[in-house]
Enzyme design. Sequence first.
Site, PDB file in Angstrom:
ATOM      1  N   HIS A 314      12.695  -5.895  -2.689  1.00 18.64           N
ATOM      2  CA  HIS A 314      11.335  -6.121  -3.314  1.00 18.64           C
ATOM      3  C   HIS A 314      10.820  -4.695  -3.314  1.00 18.64           C
ATOM      4  O   HIS A 314       9.642  -4.586  -3.548  1.00 18.64           O
ATOM      5  CB  HIS A 314      10.525  -6.608  -1.757  1.00 18.64           C
ATOM      6  CG  HIS A 314      10.547  -8.048  -1.752  1.00 18.64           C
ATOM      7  ND1 HIS A 314       9.885  -8.947  -2.391  1.00 18.64           N
ATOM      8  CD2 HIS A 314      11.610  -8.644  -0.965  1.00 18.64           C
ATOM      9  CE1 HIS A 314      10.366 -10.276  -1.958  1.00 18.64           C
ATOM     10  NE2 HIS A 314      11.247 -10.164  -1.007  1.00 18.64           N
ATOM     11  N   LYS A 494      -4.505  -3.646  -1.711  1.00 22.57           N
ATOM     12  CA  LYS A 494      -3.383  -3.342  -1.632  1.00 22.57           C
ATOM     13  C   LYS A 494      -2.977  -2.382  -0.631  1.00 22.57           C
ATOM     14  O   LYS A 494      -4.026  -1.612  -0.328  1.00 22.57           O
ATOM     15  CB  LYS A 494      -2.535  -3.293  -3.078  1.00 22.57           C
ATOM     16  CG  LYS A 494      -2.999  -2.057  -3.829  1.00 22.57           C
ATOM     17  CD  LYS A 494      -2.463  -2.036  -5.093  1.00 22.57           C
ATOM     18  CE  LYS A 494      -3.047  -2.984  -6.179  1.00 22.57           C
ATOM     19  NZ  LYS A 494      -1.973  -3.951  -6.910  1.00 22.57           N
ATOM     20  N   ARG A 495      -1.892  -2.487  -0.077  1.00 20.55           N
ATOM     21  CA  ARG A 495      -1.544  -1.371   0.636  1.00 20.55           C
ATOM     22  C   ARG A 495      -1.672   0.032  -0.017  1.00 20.55           C
ATOM     23  O   ARG A 495      -1.643  -0.012  -0.843  1.00 20.55           O
ATOM     24  CB  ARG A 495       0.023  -1.320   1.236  1.00 20.55           C
ATOM     25  CG  ARG A 495       0.238  -2.530   1.959  1.00 20.55           C
ATOM     26  CD  ARG A 495       1.920  -2.593   2.320  1.00 20.55           C
ATOM     27  NE  ARG A 495       2.494  -2.553   0.923  1.00 20.55           N
ATOM     28  CZ  ARG A 495       3.735  -1.987   0.476  1.00 20.55           C
ATOM     29  NH1 ARG A 495       4.187  -1.114   1.403  1.00 20.55           N
ATOM     30  NH2 ARG A 495       4.113  -2.489  -0.476  1.00 20.55           N
ATOM     31  N   LYS A 500       1.017   3.437  -5.903  1.00 28.80           N
ATOM     32  CA  LYS A 500      -0.223   2.347  -6.592  1.00 28.80           C
ATOM     33  C   LYS A 500      -1.226   3.297  -6.988  1.00 28.80           C
ATOM     34  O   LYS A 500      -2.237   2.508  -7.704  1.00 28.80           O
ATOM     35  CB  LYS A 500      -0.557   1.494  -5.318  1.00 28.80           C
ATOM     36  CG  LYS A 500       0.673   0.609  -4.693  1.00 28.80           C
ATOM     37  CD  LYS A 500       0.189  -0.232  -3.524  1.00 28.80           C
ATOM     38  CE  LYS A 500       1.393  -0.947  -2.791  1.00 28.80           C
ATOM     39  NZ  LYS A 500       1.702  -2.157  -3.706  1.00 28.80           N
ATOM     40  N   THR A 601       1.653  -9.137  -6.789  1.00 25.78           N
ATOM     41  CA  THR A 601       1.242 -10.678  -6.707  1.00 25.78           C
ATOM     42  C   THR A 601      -0.414 -10.790  -6.694  1.00 25.78           C
ATOM     43  O   THR A 601      -0.931 -11.692  -7.268  1.00 25.78           O
ATOM     44  CB  THR A 601       1.897 -11.340  -5.731  1.00 25.78           C
ATOM     45  OG1 THR A 601       1.665 -10.604  -4.179  1.00 25.78           O
ATOM     46  CG2 THR A 601       3.211 -11.809  -5.802  1.00 25.78           C
ATOM     47  N   LYS A 605      -3.112 -13.359  -8.739  1.00 32.79           N
ATOM     48  CA  LYS A 605      -4.330 -14.109  -8.189  1.00 32.79           C
ATOM     49  C   LYS A 605      -5.471 -13.591  -8.838  1.00 32.79           C
ATOM     50  O   LYS A 605      -6.436 -14.489  -9.194  1.00 32.79           O
ATOM     51  CB  LYS A 605      -4.248 -13.693  -6.515  1.00 32.79           C
ATOM     52  CG  LYS A 605      -3.341 -13.956  -5.753  1.00 32.79           C
ATOM     53  CD  LYS A 605      -3.205 -13.253  -4.518  1.00 32.79           C
ATOM     54  CE  LYS A 605      -1.663 -13.538  -4.009  1.00 32.79           C
ATOM     55  NZ  LYS A 605      -1.384 -12.533  -2.761  1.00 32.79           N
TER      56      LYS A 605
END
Length: 755
Positions: A314, A494-495, A500, A601, A605
């Site tokens: 992952h 998100k984290r 990111k 993911t 959504k």
Amino acid sequence: MLNLNERAQAQFNQPLSELSHAEIYKILLDLVQEKTAAMPQNEGKRKLYYISAEFLIGKLLSNNLLNLGLYDDVAAELAENGTSLAEVEEAEAEPSLGNGGLGRLAACFLDSIATLGLNGDGVGLNYHFGLFRQYFEDNKQSYKPDEWLDHPTWLNKSDISYKVPFGKFTLQSTLYEIDVPGYNQPNVNKLRLFDLDTVNPEIIEESSINFDKTQIEENLTLFLYPDDSDRNGNLLRIYQQYFMVSNGAQLAIQEAIERGSNIHDLAEYVVVQINDTHPTFIIPEFVRLLTTEHGIDFEEAVEITRNVVAFTNHTILSEALEKWPLSDIHEVIPEIAKIITKLDEIIKDEFPDKPAVQIIDKWGTVHMASIAIHFGFSINGVAALHTEILKNNELNHFYEIYPEKFSNKTNGITFRRWLMASNPSLTNFIDEHIGTKWREDADLTDLLAFENDDKALDELRRIKRENKNALADHLQRTRDINIDRHSIVDVQIKRIHEYKRQQMLALYIIYKYHEIKAGNIPGTPITIIFGGKAAPAYTIAKDIIHLILSLSELIENDLDVAPHLKVVFVDNYNVSEAEYLIPAANISEQISLASKEASGTGNMKFMLNGALTIMTWDGANVEIAEQVGEENVYPFGKSSEEIVNLYATDGYDPQDYYKQERIQPIVDFIISDELMAYGIPERLNRLYNDITNKDYFMALIDLEEFIDVKEKVYYDYEDRRDWTRRSLINIANAGYFSADRTIAEYNKDIWHLDQ
Ligand code: OAK
């Protein structure tokens, strides 16, 4: 009729309308538990064990009611008694059993495995306090234990228990189970969470998440990912991982024997999917159990194990690819260290000239992914681009040896939770326009017929407005935060991690703040919402949170700008918060540095709920653009090949970008007196120095393009009709991202369970 009133009388001696939300929640919890307890388990010769350090399952009431077909009846009875499921669910505590994408994926997968009627359980640990509960103080992240077990839960204590032999002592486990019903299915599966009766929450120091890391009997299942910045932390992680997999392996073998396995044929009865490397010790543990408890010789035990275990990767971030010093493994689990050494010898014999594929390197470090790839039968990535990067770069040496073991399984999400339960108005809209078959096959493409239907588009806009109102009410009620209900809602949840690039969005906010100050007022007010936790030991991530919170306060206090721009950081972001945020969002921020986000993911959504995606060419974003068409997303930034190449050649210097005319004043604002009035100099200086001198995840490389694309997005939003049309096109093309599709692929290519 479910006669909830009768239950109210029997349980609380009062009519339903007199009960508190917590009491009604308890009635519904019992009702669902009774139903699922009476349902048979899925069966089949072969059984899947999906082993994962995380299961981010979220609240279960609505989802379970929906899957059991009770949702509408319960909603109606509650309405008759003056309340609603949304209100009752406020009384449910969200289980704190996960952290991010890997854990939420595991939860979506459990739902889909049950929905496809497959014989498969989840296996993990029952963390008493999860990761941590995040709150903000002085614009900084702070921590509390997340006391979810103090509330009524879905856990059922089983009488299953195993002995787990560590080097210095043996521990006895207790197994708790949660029923997992599928959507419209007669049978259930289970999530099986191992725990220890001796765990003692009292050892946590007052108002902190610190505890004595050496008291294994008392601390083993207190926290997910306990701090591993020192040796005792490392050892505790090994204790946890081994406890999880030893229990999992013993359970799988025992159940296989009960179904008729003679052990030699174990692979016909058991398949174990390991969710990243955390459960890798299950490989040597199977070898140990087969040789010591079941009389199988070493070579055959290795072969059996190889046919049982499959591995999902992952992440390509090297710091997340787990490695442990052999000496640490030896200290905790000497028998396992011996088996790993033997496995290593097999590989050294077979591939003497390939240091990149060794299990134990020349420094005596054990590479967990190497064990999983050599001694499992399958390895998969989680999005097409990610799998290509694994094959061609990160794991290329393994791919050359075992090309047949590699495959892609692009992630998916369960539409039950992320559409039907969390966005009932949109669900009704879809039912009314294209019927209900999509609930079975996730095919939403018939919605495309309404692309130019004004009535449908108006309806869709009304739904988004309603969902914004629900979010606004929720933020007001839970946090006393007021957002403009007519603003454009722009979300990054998100984290918190440099790759990111929440810091890149923060830099854009600085840009926009100055634009507004200069009189360039946006057509529609903008609300930018962040949510996410930073790992407690990750300094820069915590500094990024600090930057965003400081900016938020500065803007709030600026009367020229505040009416047009608001920045919100939702504390303790989790599944329940996501269920408010995603249906309300207009814009989905998927802006990771290309090549670094394995899949994502959340991106799926948001798309399913009609947000438009601002995206880099990373992870599953690439496939979203493919499905929906490039004109219906907002792509920008360097390609993953360019980025991979820059890392390979050490070719990135943030100064080259910092010096650009538009960029320098933005970055310099981090250390301006204006911002320092709200922030802590040490933290802002540290972040500034990092971004200007190091910027390992290249926030500056795409900033120019990011600013341009953000401006275009806000401009395009002014044409509401066309925006809504493209929103509809996004929803209509989200079907590919159903986790049911993903799970069908896992089953066809890897698990081979009967259906
Ligand atoms: C967590 C711990 C170790 C390794 C990976 C993770 C993790 O959460 N990875 C995430 O997995 C998701 C599900 O596959 C992906 O969508 C995310 O891109 C990835 O970061």
